[in-house]
Enzyme design. Structure first.
Site, PDB file in Angstrom:
ATOM      1  N   GLY A 170      70.157  77.401  10.084  1.00 33.43           N
ATOM      2  CA  GLY A 170      70.301  76.390  11.129  1.00 33.43           C
ATOM      3  C   GLY A 170      70.357  74.985  10.574  1.00 33.43           C
ATOM      4  O   GLY A 170      71.056  74.118  11.118  1.00 33.43           O
ATOM      5  N   ASP A 171      69.624  74.736   9.492  1.00 34.41           N
ATOM      6  CA  ASP A 171      69.656  73.421   8.851  1.00 34.41           C
ATOM      7  C   ASP A 171      71.076  73.025   8.473  1.00 34.41           C
ATOM      8  O   ASP A 171      71.507  71.890   8.692  1.00 34.41           O
ATOM      9  CB  ASP A 171      68.797  73.434   7.583  1.00 34.41           C
ATOM     10  CG  ASP A 171      67.310  73.396   7.874  1.00 34.41           C
ATOM     11  OD1 ASP A 171      66.908  72.721   8.834  1.00 34.41           O
ATOM     12  OD2 ASP A 171      66.543  74.028   7.128  1.00 34.41           O
ATOM     13  N   HIS A 172      71.799  73.955   7.876  1.00 34.10           N
ATOM     14  CA  HIS A 172      73.145  73.628   7.414  1.00 34.10           C
ATOM     15  C   HIS A 172      74.096  73.347   8.578  1.00 34.10           C
ATOM     16  O   HIS A 172      74.966  72.464   8.474  1.00 34.10           O
ATOM     17  CB  HIS A 172      73.690  74.747   6.524  1.00 34.10           C
ATOM     18  CG  HIS A 172      73.092  74.746   5.157  1.00 34.10           C
ATOM     19  ND1 HIS A 172      72.279  75.749   4.693  1.00 34.10           N
ATOM     20  CD2 HIS A 172      73.167  73.840   4.151  1.00 34.10           C
ATOM     21  CE1 HIS A 172      71.895  75.470   3.460  1.00 34.10           C
ATOM     22  NE2 HIS A 172      72.412  74.312   3.112  1.00 34.10           N
TER      23      HIS A 172
END
Length: 399
Positions: A170-172
């Site tokens: 999700g960070d990316h």
């Protein structure tokens, strides 16, 4: 390069905001990453993932921080904030994931500096958004994106425990969204000279990604799905003769059923009114899954791949991360690349997922050591050697 001449200042840690700044650096922007005196917390996380985490070889840090200059500044000190302001005065984009309360204590929250730097694009990763009861809660990929955003529940097998999710996923995507928003704001700045506040939250990114399932949930579409009782028997996973798994994606049931039945040698399905059209099939999904499942066990994954490719039907083999390290399609398109570390070891890293045919891929600059460019950057801001040494002695900076 596309963003040549664009200056980015990054005050962030871990993955979401750093990967945004790295994308901008990959596309030609000058990125100055500010780390605390002890360095970005991700520098020491490698061991958690059975990965090296030394100054000479640190792939987790490298993945998010190549194509940047690195300075180490104590921004909690008066002098450190002064240096930060000098950097911001020259920047086009400021990328951060520091929480609003902490930025306010430093005097650099958006509302505190927007008039001082009217052309600055202030790009921030948040956990849960700017408003609401969770606006001040720390947000991480595992929590705000996967857990609260419904992603963990969507990838579990129905009736089992929630999945232990892939770190950084999700960070990316949040970082990619922030990069896109920052560039939209940069376009506005080119036309008007005015900056903008750009925010992306991990929670919203998950909701956006889950949009199809969230909007259909109000009409009775349920998650998680069991692979044995999916929306369609032609849109689920099956085990092959060799124990490997295949994903079918025949999203147009009526169009592709006949061709698929011929491939698996089960053409009698087409004569059965329970299965031969989508309207009746939805009432007999589990039965047809069993029929297809038995058929798929008759051949290996490679054998099915050849037959399905010949029939031009959508499918894919299910791969592991280990498989991807040797994926010829990934290597043919430069999705992956090899880097030799100072340790002498060579490892595989992942390229930013946007390709420009005419620009190509920027020559890679390794991620900086802690404070590697502190002196260079401070001198460019007008500080002399004596002042810089005093900063070091008083632990305002590190180099």
């Amino acid at each position: 390069m596309l963003l040549e001449g664009v200056k980015v200042v990054e005050l962030s840690s871990f993955i979401a905001a750093p990967c945004c700044a790295k994308m901008l650096g990959d596309w030609g922007a000058e990125v100055i990453k500010i780390e605390p005196i002890e360095g970005d917390g991700i520098r020491v996380m490698g061991g958690t993932f059975k990965s090296p985490a030394s100054d000479d070889e640190n792939p987790m840090f490298e993945l998010e921080n190549g194509n940047k200059k690195g300075v180490s500044i104590n921004v909690k000190s008066k002098e450190g904030v002064e240096i930060l302001h000098k950097l911001l005065s020259e920047a086009d984009i400021f990328v951060t994931n520091v929480r609003v309360q902490a930025l306010e204590k430093m005097g650099i929250a958006y509302d505190q500096i927007k008039d001082k730097y009217p052309g600055l694009i202030f790009s921030q990763i948040l956990g849960y958004g700017e408003k609401g009861p969770l606006k001040d809660k720390p947000g991480f990929d595992y929590t705000a994106y996967f857990a609260r955003g419904g992603v963990s529940q969507s990838v579990m097998e129905k009736g089992t425990s929630p999945a232990n999710t892939a770190a950084g996923f999700g960070d990316h995507y949040a970082g990619l969204a922030l990069a896109a928003g920052s560039l939209a704001a940069l376009h506005k700045k080119a036309q008007t000279g005015k900056g903008e506040r750009v925010t992306v939250s991990l929670f919203h990114t998950a909701i956006y990604g889950m949009g199809t399932m969230i909007t259909t949930a109000q009409y009775g579409n349920e998650m998680p799905l069991s692979r044995e009782n999916p929306n369609s028997p032609l849109m689920t996973t099956y085990k092959c003769k060799d124990g490997r798994w295949i994903q079918l994606a025949l999203i147009q049931y009526n169009k592709w059923l006949g061709k698929f039945c011929k491939v698996i040698n089960r053409e009698y399905i087409l004569e059965d009114d329970r299965y031969n059209n989508i309207d009746s099939m939805v009432n007999h999904v589990e039965d047809l899954v069993k029929i297809v499942g038995e058929a798929m066990l008759e051949k290996t994954l490679d054998e099915w791949s050849a037959l399905l490719e010949e029939a031009d039907l959508p499918f894919e083999k299910i791969q592991s991360c280990e498989d991807l390290l040797d994926d010829e399609q990934a290597w043919a398109n430069d999705f992956l690349f090899k880097k030799t570390y100072d340790s002498g070891n060579t490892g595989v890293l992942v390229n930013t997922p946007v390709m420009f045919r005419n620009e190509g891929i920027k020559e890679y600059t390794p991620a900086p050591k802690v404070g590697q460019h502190t002196v260079e950057v401070l001198k460019s801001l007008g500080y002399d050697e004596e002042k810089i040494n005093n900063f070091k002695d008083s632990k305002v900076v590190r180099y």
